[in-house]
Scaffold this motif. Structure first.
Motif, mmCIF file in Angstrom:
data_model
loop_
_atom_site.group_PDB
_atom_site.id
_atom_site.type_symbol
_atom_site.label_atom_id
_atom_site.label_comp_id
_atom_site.label_asym_id
_atom_site.label_seq_id
_atom_site.Cartn_x
_atom_site.Cartn_y
_atom_site.Cartn_z
ATOM 1 N N GLY A 184 0.778 -1.229 0.000
ATOM 2 C CA GLY A 184 0.000 0.000 0.000
ATOM 3 C C GLY A 184 0.805 1.273 0.000
ATOM 4 O O GLY A 184 0.223 2.356 -0.040
ATOM 5 N N ARG A 185 2.127 1.174 0.013
ATOM 6 C CA ARG A 185 2.961 2.382 0.010
ATOM 7 C C ARG A 185 3.128 2.892 -1.416
ATOM 8 O O ARG A 185 3.172 2.091 -2.378
ATOM 9 C CB ARG A 185 4.332 2.083 0.609
ATOM 10 N N PRO A 186 3.250 4.184 -1.612
ATOM 11 C CA PRO A 186 3.510 4.707 -2.959
ATOM 12 C C PRO A 186 4.809 4.143 -3.515
ATOM 13 O O PRO A 186 5.846 4.129 -2.845
ATOM 14 C CB PRO A 186 3.592 6.223 -2.734
ATOM 15 N N GLY A 187 4.761 3.691 -4.752
ATOM 16 C CA GLY A 187 5.916 3.086 -5.389
ATOM 17 C C GLY A 187 5.967 1.588 -5.269
ATOM 18 O O GLY A 187 6.701 0.940 -6.022
ATOM 19 N N VAL A 188 5.222 0.991 -4.324
ATOM 20 C CA VAL A 188 5.178 -0.465 -4.168
ATOM 21 C C VAL A 188 4.004 -0.977 -5.001
ATOM 22 O O VAL A 188 2.839 -0.763 -4.657
ATOM 23 C CB VAL A 188 5.029 -0.870 -2.693
ATOM 24 N N LEU A 189 4.305 -1.647 -6.089
ATOM 25 C CA LEU A 189 3.249 -2.106 -6.999
ATOM 26 C C LEU A 189 2.449 -3.250 -6.400
ATOM 27 O O LEU A 189 1.232 -3.300 -6.562
ATOM 28 C CB LEU A 189 3.872 -2.525 -8.332
ATOM 29 N N ALA A 190 3.102 -4.180 -5.727
ATOM 30 C CA ALA A 190 2.380 -5.312 -5.123
ATOM 31 C C ALA A 190 3.338 -6.071 -4.228
ATOM 32 O O ALA A 190 4.563 -6.021 -4.413
ATOM 33 C CB ALA A 190 1.801 -6.225 -6.198
ATOM 34 N N VAL A 191 2.783 -6.784 -3.261
ATOM 35 C CA VAL A 191 3.526 -7.709 -2.404
ATOM 36 C C VAL A 191 2.751 -9.020 -2.414
ATOM 37 O O VAL A 191 1.625 -9.086 -1.901
ATOM 38 C CB VAL A 191 3.678 -7.178 -0.966
ATOM 39 N N GLU A 192 3.302 -10.074 -3.000
ATOM 40 C CA GLU A 192 2.612 -11.348 -3.153
ATOM 41 C C GLU A 192 3.412 -12.453 -2.479
ATOM 42 O O GLU A 192 4.642 -12.457 -2.506
ATOM 43 C CB GLU A 192 2.440 -11.688 -4.641
ATOM 44 N N SER A 193 2.680 -13.402 -1.886
ATOM 45 C CA SER A 193 3.323 -14.537 -1.225
ATOM 46 C C SER A 193 2.716 -15.870 -1.636
ATOM 47 O O SER A 193 3.227 -16.918 -1.238
ATOM 48 C CB SER A 193 3.233 -14.387 0.298
ATOM 49 N N THR A 194 1.623 -15.889 -2.418
ATOM 50 C CA THR A 194 1.011 -17.130 -2.869
ATOM 51 C C THR A 194 1.521 -17.478 -4.259
ATOM 52 O O THR A 194 2.041 -16.618 -4.989
ATOM 53 C CB THR A 194 -0.511 -16.988 -2.901
ATOM 54 N N VAL A 195 1.352 -18.756 -4.622
ATOM 55 C CA VAL A 195 1.826 -19.192 -5.937
ATOM 56 C C VAL A 195 1.059 -18.488 -7.045
ATOM 57 O O VAL A 195 1.644 -17.986 -8.018
ATOM 58 C CB VAL A 195 1.699 -20.718 -6.065
ATOM 59 N N GLY A 196 -0.266 -18.431 -6.910
ATOM 60 C CA GLY A 196 -1.064 -17.783 -7.939
ATOM 61 C C GLY A 196 -0.745 -16.304 -8.070
ATOM 62 O O GLY A 196 -0.593 -15.774 -9.184
ATOM 63 N N GLY A 197 -0.640 -15.610 -6.955
ATOM 64 C CA GLY A 197 -0.307 -14.191 -7.005
ATOM 65 C C GLY A 197 1.074 -13.949 -7.552
ATOM 66 O O GLY A 197 1.297 -12.993 -8.312
ATOM 67 N N ALA A 198 2.049 -14.805 -7.191
ATOM 68 C CA ALA A 198 3.409 -14.637 -7.701
ATOM 69 C C ALA A 198 3.462 -14.864 -9.205
ATOM 70 O O ALA A 198 4.145 -14.130 -9.926
ATOM 71 C CB ALA A 198 4.348 -15.601 -6.980
ATOM 72 N N LEU A 199 2.738 -15.875 -9.697
ATOM 73 C CA LEU A 199 2.722 -16.121 -11.136
ATOM 74 C C LEU A 199 2.133 -14.927 -11.889
ATOM 75 O O LEU A 199 2.661 -14.496 -12.920
ATOM 76 C CB LEU A 199 1.925 -17.386 -11.440
ATOM 77 N N ALA A 200 1.023 -14.386 -11.378
ATOM 78 C CA ALA A 200 0.403 -13.241 -12.041
ATOM 79 C C ALA A 200 1.326 -12.022 -12.004
ATOM 80 O O ALA A 200 1.456 -11.290 -13.000
ATOM 81 C CB ALA A 200 -0.932 -12.933 -11.378
ATOM 82 N N LEU A 201 1.976 -11.783 -10.871
ATOM 83 C CA LEU A 201 2.833 -10.619 -10.736
ATOM 84 C C LEU A 201 4.069 -10.735 -11.625
ATOM 85 O O LEU A 201 4.462 -9.771 -12.306
ATOM 86 C CB LEU A 201 3.244 -10.452 -9.272
ATOM 87 N N LEU A 202 4.686 -11.918 -11.658
ATOM 88 C CA LEU A 202 5.882 -12.088 -12.482
ATOM 89 C C LEU A 202 5.536 -12.106 -13.965
ATOM 90 O O LEU A 202 6.347 -11.677 -14.795
ATOM 91 C CB LEU A 202 6.608 -13.377 -12.080
ATOM 92 N N ARG A 203 4.364 -12.595 -14.316
ATOM 93 C CA ARG A 203 3.950 -12.544 -15.715
ATOM 94 C C ARG A 203 3.782 -11.089 -16.152
ATOM 95 O O ARG A 203 4.191 -10.695 -17.256
ATOM 96 C CB ARG A 203 2.662 -13.318 -15.899
ATOM 97 N N TRP A 204 3.186 -10.276 -15.274
ATOM 98 C CA TRP A 204 3.047 -8.859 -15.602
ATOM 99 C C TRP A 204 4.421 -8.200 -15.716
ATOM 100 O O TRP A 204 4.649 -7.371 -16.595
ATOM 101 C CB TRP A 204 2.228 -8.147 -14.526
ATOM 102 N N ALA A 205 5.358 -8.583 -14.837
ATOM 103 C CA ALA A 205 6.701 -7.991 -14.880
ATOM 104 C C ALA A 205 7.409 -8.342 -16.186
ATOM 105 O O ALA A 205 8.098 -7.507 -16.780
ATOM 106 C CB ALA A 205 7.523 -8.480 -13.690
ATOM 107 N N ALA A 206 7.234 -9.578 -16.669
ATOM 108 C CA ALA A 206 7.840 -9.950 -17.946
ATOM 109 C C ALA A 206 7.238 -9.149 -19.095
ATOM 110 O O ALA A 206 7.954 -8.666 -19.979
ATOM 111 C CB ALA A 206 7.669 -11.454 -18.179
ATOM 112 N N GLU A 207 5.910 -8.995 -19.083
ATOM 113 C CA GLU A 207 5.266 -8.210 -20.139
ATOM 114 C C GLU A 207 5.659 -6.734 -20.052
ATOM 115 O O GLU A 207 5.850 -6.072 -21.077
ATOM 116 C CB GLU A 207 3.748 -8.371 -20.033
ATOM 117 N N GLU A 208 5.794 -6.215 -18.827
ATOM 118 C CA GLU A 208 6.198 -4.825 -18.663
ATOM 119 C C GLU A 208 7.620 -4.613 -19.175
ATOM 120 O O GLU A 208 7.931 -3.567 -19.764
ATOM 121 C CB GLU A 208 6.102 -4.429 -17.189
#
Length: 514
Positions: free
Chosen positions: A312-336
């Motif tokens: 929730g801090r400015p500049g922090v896009l997300a904090v994920e600890s589950t497998v599903g959330g990590a996959l979605a976050l890293l997939r977005w990072a690769a596309e970005e």
């Protein structure tokens, strides 16, 4: 009646005699100094002649005679030689400090015994049966091989220079390792030694290193954009210092600076260590520094909640600890990363109009990969290949931390693309070399504080490293001073935005008032 002469007794009689004796001593002092110095020079020459092997005495006498003949034939040679002899006698006959007390004499004797034992231990390694005049021989002379010895209060050497014979194979790492291990055992275990080999003149310097400071906490460092302080090291290893606030006050400390971004040669980092050695602390420290100029996304593979204070801090896009959330976050990072490669032109990036730096912080990726494999999902580490391969051009930095026993589970992209390496905690020289690609320049010790280890940036030298204390501010055992130091570095949450539910996040929000 004749008066008797006054007796030269008592104080009145002794004062003129004492004055006369003192005056005579002052007058004869130069002669006494020259006489004492001449005797010392003669005694030294006699000892040197006795120590000369019989087969060398003839050539030595012939050389001395030739020198005397040359001096005699030179213009003003004999007067100059006499003046030089008088100067040498005056220097040798000067007053010397008084002898040390008995306690110091006992300490000196113990130091001599330790040096003698060290000399005898080195004889099998530095001697050869084919050497007619060995530098190392049993019951040999330690003064000809040891120089500049310094000792601590227990009589253990803290600094030492030793000579070794030219035929010793100082270019072979195995031969060096044997000598270093012997010196480590004989000079005292439990300390960290630096060994410096001078192959050009056959010298080895040994020095005991002081412990790195552990009282430096997280704080805003005076660094340029694109620079991050991994920690602090020895002053001799880096050419720069940073002003820091520590437990003893403000001072300057030498940092290990890691440069990231498009101009970096080591844009990604891998940190390995045992549990509790400070790898997660290093990730927190880097994430807080990255928030000053960039954006951060965090994948907590250990699911410990130690990054919840960032949510929730400015500049922090997300904090994920589950497998599903990590996959979605890293997939977005690769596309970005791919979008960043296509969107900005090189001229725009050079003008400063490119995207903000993006940091991908991944803790314990091997654990996530194991959970993903058990659930039949793709490996999250496979999604890191694009940011690792093209992150330098896209201004994307990847930071990964894991444990030693999970090294084999790290993906090929992580192992091959992370050129900045950190090893924290107790580790053998072989473990350090396997991670950094080069052996440590000091002897690793078994008992080290959290955050203590080694770092190597690309093909650079190996440095000792102490990571600044950056604990989880939401943990109940975090000291209040360190908690506030971390929270003061966090950007304020926008009004009405709360961190995700969780004990660590709630504690951090309560401390920061967010």
């Amino acid at each position: 009646m004749r008066r008797p002469f006054a007796r030269l007794t008592g104080r009145a009689g002794r004062e003129p005699v004492g004055t006369a004796v003192a005056g005579a001593a002052d007058v004869l002092r130069p002669a006494a100094v020259l006489a004492r110095g001449t005797g010392r020079l003669a005694l030294a020459a006699r000892r040197r002649w006795s120590a000369t092997p019989p087969e060398r005495r003839g050539p030595t006498a012939l050389l001395a005679g030739a020198l005397l003949l040359v001096v005699w034939l030179l213009p003003y040679g004999p007067p100059a030689a006499g003046a030089a002899l008088l100067a040498a006698a005056a220097w040798a006959g000067r007053d010397r400090p008084a002898p040390e007390p008995a306690a110091d004499e006992d300490a000196a004797a113990r130091r001599e015994e330790r040096l003698a034992a060290l000399y005898e231990a080195l004889v099998p390694y530095f001697s050869s049966p084919d050497d007619p005049h060995p530098l190392y021989a049993h019951e040999g002379d330690t003064e000809q091989v040891f120089d500049g010895a310094k000792f601590d209060g227990d009589g253990r050497p803290t600094a030492l220079r030793l000579r070794y014979p030219p035929y010793f194979r100082d270019g072979e790492p195995e031969a060096r390792a044997r000598i270093e291990q012997l010196l480590y055992a004989k000079c005292g275990r439990g300390r960290e030694y630096r060994f410096t080999w001078h192959e050009d003149d056959n010298h080895l310097d040994l020095a005991v290193l002081d412990p790195l400071p552990t009282d430096i906490a997280a704080q805003p460092y005076v660094t340029a954009q694109g620079e991050s302080a991994l920690g602090f090291t020895d002053a001799a290893g880096v050419p720069r210092t940073l002003p820091v606030h520590a437990g003893t006050g403000d001072r300057d400390e030498p940092p290990v600076l890691w440069r990231t971004g498009p101009r970096s040669t080591e844009p990604h980092l891998l940190a390995l260590g045992q549990p509790g050695t400070g790898t997660t602390t290093l990730l927190r420290s880097l994430a807080l520094q990255a928030l000053r100029h960039g954006e951060v996304l965090v994948v907590d593979g250990g699911a410990t909640g130690e990054f919840g204070f960032l949510a929730g801090r400015p500049g922090v896009l997300a904090v994920e600890s589950t497998v599903g959330g990590a996959l979605a976050l890293l997939r977005w990072a690769a596309e970005e990363t791919e979008r960043r490669l296509l969107r900005p032109a090189p001229a725009a990036r050079d003008a400063g109009a490119g995207p903000r730096p993006l940091w991908i912080v991944v803790d314990r990726p091997a654990a996530l990969s194991h959970l993903a494999a058990a659930g039949g999902r793709p490996d999250p580490q496979g999604l890191l290949e694009v940011p690792l391969r093209h992150g330098r051009a896209a201004n994307v930095t990847v930071v990964v931390a894991d444990q030693f026993d999970c090294t084999a589970s790290l993906g090929a992209a992580v192992r091959e693309r992370t050129r900045a390496r950190v090893v924290l905690g107790p580790a053998s020289a072989g473990q350090v070399e396997s991670v950094l690609g080069a052996p440590p320049h000091t002897t690793p010790v078994a008992d080290v504080p959290p955050g203590r280890g080694y770092v190597r940036l690309g093909q650079g030298p190996v440095h000792r490293l102490q990571v600044p204390a950056t604990p989880d501010p939401g943990h109940r055992e975090t000291p209040e001073a360190l908690r506030r130091a971390v929270l003061e570095l966090l950007p304020e949450r926008p009004a009405g935005v709360r961190a995700p539910a969780g004990p660590a996040a709630d504690a951090a929000a309560a401390q920061s008032g967010g």
